[in-house]
Design a protein around this motif. Sequence first.
Motif, PDB file in Angstrom:
ATOM      1  N   PHE A  49       0.860  -1.036  -0.114  1.00 45.67           N
ATOM      2  CA  PHE A  49       0.038   0.050  -0.075  1.00 45.67           C
ATOM      3  C   PHE A  49       0.894   1.435   0.109  1.00 45.67           C
ATOM      4  CE2 PHE A  49      -3.800  -2.273   2.336  1.00 45.67           C
ATOM      5  CZ  PHE A  49      -4.075  -2.720   1.190  1.00 45.67           C
ATOM      6  N   SER A  50       1.862   1.213   0.614  1.00 51.05           N
ATOM      7  CA  SER A  50       2.865   2.498   0.632  1.00 51.05           C
ATOM      8  C   SER A  50       3.265   2.879  -0.390  1.00 51.05           C
ATOM      9  CB  SER A  50       4.106   2.312   1.868  1.00 51.05           C
ATOM     10  OG  SER A  50       4.900   1.162   1.292  1.00 51.05           O
ATOM     11  N   LEU A  51       3.325   1.854  -1.567  1.00 53.15           N
ATOM     12  CA  LEU A  51       3.877   2.339  -2.992  1.00 53.15           C
ATOM     13  C   LEU A  51       2.813   2.687  -3.673  1.00 53.15           C
ATOM     14  CD1 LEU A  51       5.822  -0.964  -3.721  1.00 53.15           C
ATOM     15  CD2 LEU A  51       6.696   1.221  -2.554  1.00 53.15           C
ATOM     16  N   LEU A  52       1.462   3.036  -3.121  1.00 57.20           N
ATOM     17  CA  LEU A  52       0.326   3.467  -3.877  1.00 57.20           C
ATOM     18  C   LEU A  52       0.081   4.977  -3.523  1.00 57.20           C
ATOM     19  CD1 LEU A  52      -2.140   0.486  -3.687  1.00 57.20           C
ATOM     20  CD2 LEU A  52      -0.457   0.825  -5.466  1.00 57.20           C
ATOM     21  N   ASN A  53      -0.705   5.465  -4.641  1.00 59.92           N
ATOM     22  CA  ASN A  53      -1.337   6.995  -4.261  1.00 59.92           C
ATOM     23  C   ASN A  53      -2.676   6.537  -4.285  1.00 59.92           C
ATOM     24  OD1 ASN A  53      -2.416   9.176  -3.882  1.00 59.92           O
ATOM     25  ND2 ASN A  53      -1.639  10.217  -5.839  1.00 59.92           N
ATOM     26  N   TRP A  54      -3.536   6.493  -3.016  1.00 58.17           N
ATOM     27  CA  TRP A  54      -4.571   5.676  -3.051  1.00 58.17           C
ATOM     28  C   TRP A  54      -5.351   6.304  -1.829  1.00 58.17           C
ATOM     29  CZ3 TRP A  54      -5.226   1.077   0.621  1.00 58.17           C
ATOM     30  CH2 TRP A  54      -6.317   0.166   0.447  1.00 58.17           C
ATOM     31  N   SER A  55      -6.812   6.465  -2.221  1.00 57.94           N
ATOM     32  CA  SER A  55      -7.637   7.105  -1.165  1.00 57.94           C
ATOM     33  C   SER A  55      -8.667   6.109  -0.459  1.00 57.94           C
ATOM     34  CB  SER A  55      -8.463   8.303  -1.952  1.00 57.94           C
ATOM     35  OG  SER A  55      -9.425   7.421  -2.867  1.00 57.94           O
ATOM     36  N   GLY A  56      -8.841   4.935  -0.945  1.00 57.38           N
ATOM     37  CA  GLY A  56      -9.201   3.973  -0.261  1.00 57.38           C
ATOM     38  C   GLY A  56     -10.438   3.036  -1.107  1.00 57.38           C
ATOM     39  N   PHE A  57     -10.406   3.898  -2.550  1.00 53.99           N
ATOM     40  CA  PHE A  57     -11.341   2.871  -3.327  1.00 53.99           C
ATOM     41  C   PHE A  57     -10.490   2.477  -4.538  1.00 53.99           C
ATOM     42  CE2 PHE A  57     -13.841   6.392  -1.748  1.00 53.99           C
ATOM     43  CZ  PHE A  57     -14.892   5.775  -1.393  1.00 53.99           C
ATOM     44  N   ASP A  58     -10.572   1.166  -4.815  1.00 51.13           N
ATOM     45  CA  ASP A  58      -9.774   0.498  -5.908  1.00 51.13           C
ATOM     46  C   ASP A  58      -9.411   1.025  -6.936  1.00 51.13           C
ATOM     47  OD1 ASP A  58      -9.045  -1.479  -4.115  1.00 51.13           O
ATOM     48  OD2 ASP A  58     -10.723  -2.810  -4.714  1.00 51.13           O
ATOM     49  N   ALA A  59     -10.472   1.747  -7.560  1.00 52.72           N
ATOM     50  CA  ALA A  59     -10.431   2.437  -8.884  1.00 52.72           C
ATOM     51  C   ALA A  59      -9.498   3.529  -8.911  1.00 52.72           C
ATOM     52  CB  ALA A  59     -11.656   2.988  -9.231  1.00 52.72           C
ATOM     53  N   ALA A 270      -5.246   8.824   7.212  1.00 49.10           N
ATOM     54  CA  ALA A 270      -5.843   7.834   6.909  1.00 49.10           C
ATOM     55  C   ALA A 270      -7.289   7.939   7.141  1.00 49.10           C
ATOM     56  CB  ALA A 270      -5.171   6.497   7.305  1.00 49.10           C
ATOM     57  N   PHE A 271      -7.425   8.329   8.287  1.00 45.50           N
ATOM     58  CA  PHE A 271      -8.947   8.427   8.671  1.00 45.50           C
ATOM     59  C   PHE A 271      -9.815   9.712   9.028  1.00 45.50           C
ATOM     60  CE2 PHE A 271      -7.060   3.983   9.640  1.00 45.50           C
ATOM     61  CZ  PHE A 271      -7.740   3.298   8.795  1.00 45.50           C
ATOM     62  N   ALA A 272      -8.937  10.458   9.814  1.00 41.78           N
ATOM     63  CA  ALA A 272      -9.188  11.599  10.311  1.00 41.78           C
ATOM     64  C   ALA A 272      -9.347  12.998   9.662  1.00 41.78           C
ATOM     65  CB  ALA A 272      -8.845  11.975  11.653  1.00 41.78           C
ATOM     66  N   THR A 273      -9.565  12.651   8.142  1.00 41.20           N
ATOM     67  CA  THR A 273      -9.262  13.701   7.161  1.00 41.20           C
ATOM     68  C   THR A 273     -10.365  14.831   7.026  1.00 41.20           C
ATOM     69  OG1 THR A 273     -10.379  12.229   5.526  1.00 41.20           O
ATOM     70  CG2 THR A 273      -7.877  12.297   5.568  1.00 41.20           C
ATOM     71  N   ALA A 274     -11.217  14.679   7.710  1.00 41.46           N
ATOM     72  CA  ALA A 274     -12.557  15.823   7.766  1.00 41.46           C
ATOM     73  C   ALA A 274     -12.544  16.587   6.305  1.00 41.46           C
ATOM     74  CB  ALA A 274     -12.060  16.714   8.899  1.00 41.46           C
ATOM     75  N   GLY A 275     -13.250  15.904   5.395  1.00 43.67           N
ATOM     76  CA  GLY A 275     -13.490  16.724   4.016  1.00 43.67           C
ATOM     77  C   GLY A 275     -12.406  16.511   3.098  1.00 43.67           C
ATOM     78  N   ALA A 276     -11.060  16.364   3.458  1.00 46.61           N
ATOM     79  CA  ALA A 276      -9.910  16.149   2.621  1.00 46.61           C
ATOM     80  C   ALA A 276      -9.996  14.741   2.215  1.00 46.61           C
ATOM     81  CB  ALA A 276      -8.474  16.442   3.268  1.00 46.61           C
ATOM     82  N   ILE A 277      -9.300  14.311   1.284  1.00 38.13           N
ATOM     83  CA  ILE A 277      -9.280  12.979   0.556  1.00 38.13           C
ATOM     84  C   ILE A 277      -8.198  12.267   1.504  1.00 38.13           C
ATOM     85  CG2 ILE A 277      -8.606  11.729  -1.368  1.00 38.13           C
ATOM     86  CD1 ILE A 277      -9.289  14.017  -3.144  1.00 38.13           C
ATOM     87  N   PRO A 278      -8.743  10.781   1.918  1.00 32.40           N
ATOM     88  CA  PRO A 278      -7.922  10.064   2.884  1.00 32.40           C
ATOM     89  C   PRO A 278      -6.736   9.750   1.865  1.00 32.40           C
ATOM     90  CG  PRO A 278     -10.073   9.167   2.478  1.00 32.40           C
ATOM     91  CD  PRO A 278     -10.088  10.377   1.684  1.00 32.40           C
TER      92      PRO A 278
END
Lengths: 317, 287
Positions: A49-59, A270-278
């Motif tokens: 995961f650390s090699l990805l730019n990833w917001s939590g959705f696979d796509a 990762a989780f407390a992003t409050a509006g921003a993208i995780p």
Amino acid sequence: MADTNLSGSPSQRLGARIWASRTDYLFLVPGMLIFGAFILYPIFASEYFSLLNWSGFDANAKFVGLANYAELLQDSFFWNAFKRSFIFTLSTVPAQMFVSLIFAIILNNKLLKLSALFRTLIFLPVVTPVAVIGIVMTIMLSPFNGPINMGLLDLRLLARPLDFLGDPKLVLWTLAAIYVWKWVGVTMVYWLAALQTVPAELYEACKLDGVKGWQVTLYVVMPMIMPFAIVIALISAISALNVFPLIQSMTQGGPYFASEVMEVYIFRYAFATAGAIPRLGYASAAGVFFGLSIMGLTLLQIFAVRHLRNRERTNAA
Amino acid sequence: MPRDESAAIRQPMISPRARRIVISIILAAICCFWIYPLLWMVSASLKDNAAIFANEGLIPSKPTIANYLRAWKEAHIGAYFFNTVFVTVGSVVIVTISSSMMGYVLGRRRFVGRRLVFALIAFTIFVPQGYTIIPVFDLLTRLGIGQSLWGVMLATCGGSFVIFVLLFAGYFSQIPNELEEAAKMDGVSFIKTFWYVMLPLSKPIVVTVIVMQTLYAWNDFLLPLVVTLANPAIRTLSVGVYAFRGENFIDWGGMTAASTISILPVVILFLFLQRYFIDGLAGAVKG
């Protein structure tokens, strides 16, 4: 038993041995499912995961190589959190070990009638959930009418209330003190266990030789329980590095990031992003970097212990 | 002769008995101070907010249970309580059974791959939760239990699992062979031997694991917080108390009542089992 099958080829013998232990493997299945799913798999998945730019959705997952790490190393907030994790650990572990050792030495006295009661009382904060301690301590330390400030004012120890959790200079030390208070009970039990390994004859011998109470502790008992000290320090250090619940429930890393340790940092991205993208990939990179640093230190410590033990053995011989 | 000598050297100022009494009194004072925050919490939970702010003594002048009623209703402490019981009991059952089985074969049996399993376990013993939480959350989501109590319960099993397996393995490996062999001679099956002979023998470790996992599950914060972020209905007590604080920071009475409710069950359990627990843990540290 397994060697009765000597006539077969090595692979056949291996197959026979595995078949002979089939019940053993069956017994391993439930444990391995838990271990594999919630411990082993996450360790390796984190690295991926650390090699990805990833917001939590696979796509959205995009492979970015080591970009997260490059960004991490340049982020002053990351180094701030990294540093604070270690400051917190280096300040709490010695304090916790020392206070609990004193308690353990006093409460190890079998003639002390109420020692079971005292042990239980010292253990109570351990049994109290961290989230609860967070609330009670926040109220107690409040600069507005909190009982600790009121008490210190009444005793004329303070001229005006201290903002224990709101002052960036005080906050990490306040949290460290609360942490030590909460966990001393567990460390005390470890010390008590260690003290039980000291044979009773030794105390008798000291008595006959006229060695006084504190000298027995310092020169006879302490050297005997030193091997335990290393293990206890290691366990305490690992749990101090996992201090997330206390800090999250009291300050969320504030004020001005003065109490932000690594896990709070990871949680924030990762989780407390409050509006921003995780940013799960970025947070994973922080977790991996931190985890590997700890494992590195653990290995160093194991080698140090080995070295010490070997030296002891050669000295004894 | 030696008696006289030691008496001459150790001429105590006060009798050992008097000294023990003095030490006990000092310890009692320290302990009161030590648990003062908890005493204060229980005391505050029985006062109304005005009385708490007025900073009267520990004993409430007009005790009230209004805080408890409010906490139970507004903070949904009742529902969170049952969520926590569900997660705790479930994970304790799963963890105790699976770690004892795994510890048993690792500690007593010889099979291909045993060293590998041991190595993997030792390798993971000090991994921080912050390192694994993202994949765990992701895995739960993929399994379709990312926002359910089942997810929290299963993932909570991973918490101290490795340590429990090592405790069982160490304990089982020290039990002499005779009993097991006698059972074998009598034609008792492997599973029955484990269940009726070996497991009862390891009672101290079983109790230790039950208490430690209960403490862990009741206390756990990061995992339930993450899983329940989008679904407040399945919050556990830790998370519920934390959220209640965020919404009602002025209501000290309500918060201390909610806090008191959430520590009572573990404290009671611990008071009953503490003897076994401390002995079991002591045995495990020694071994």
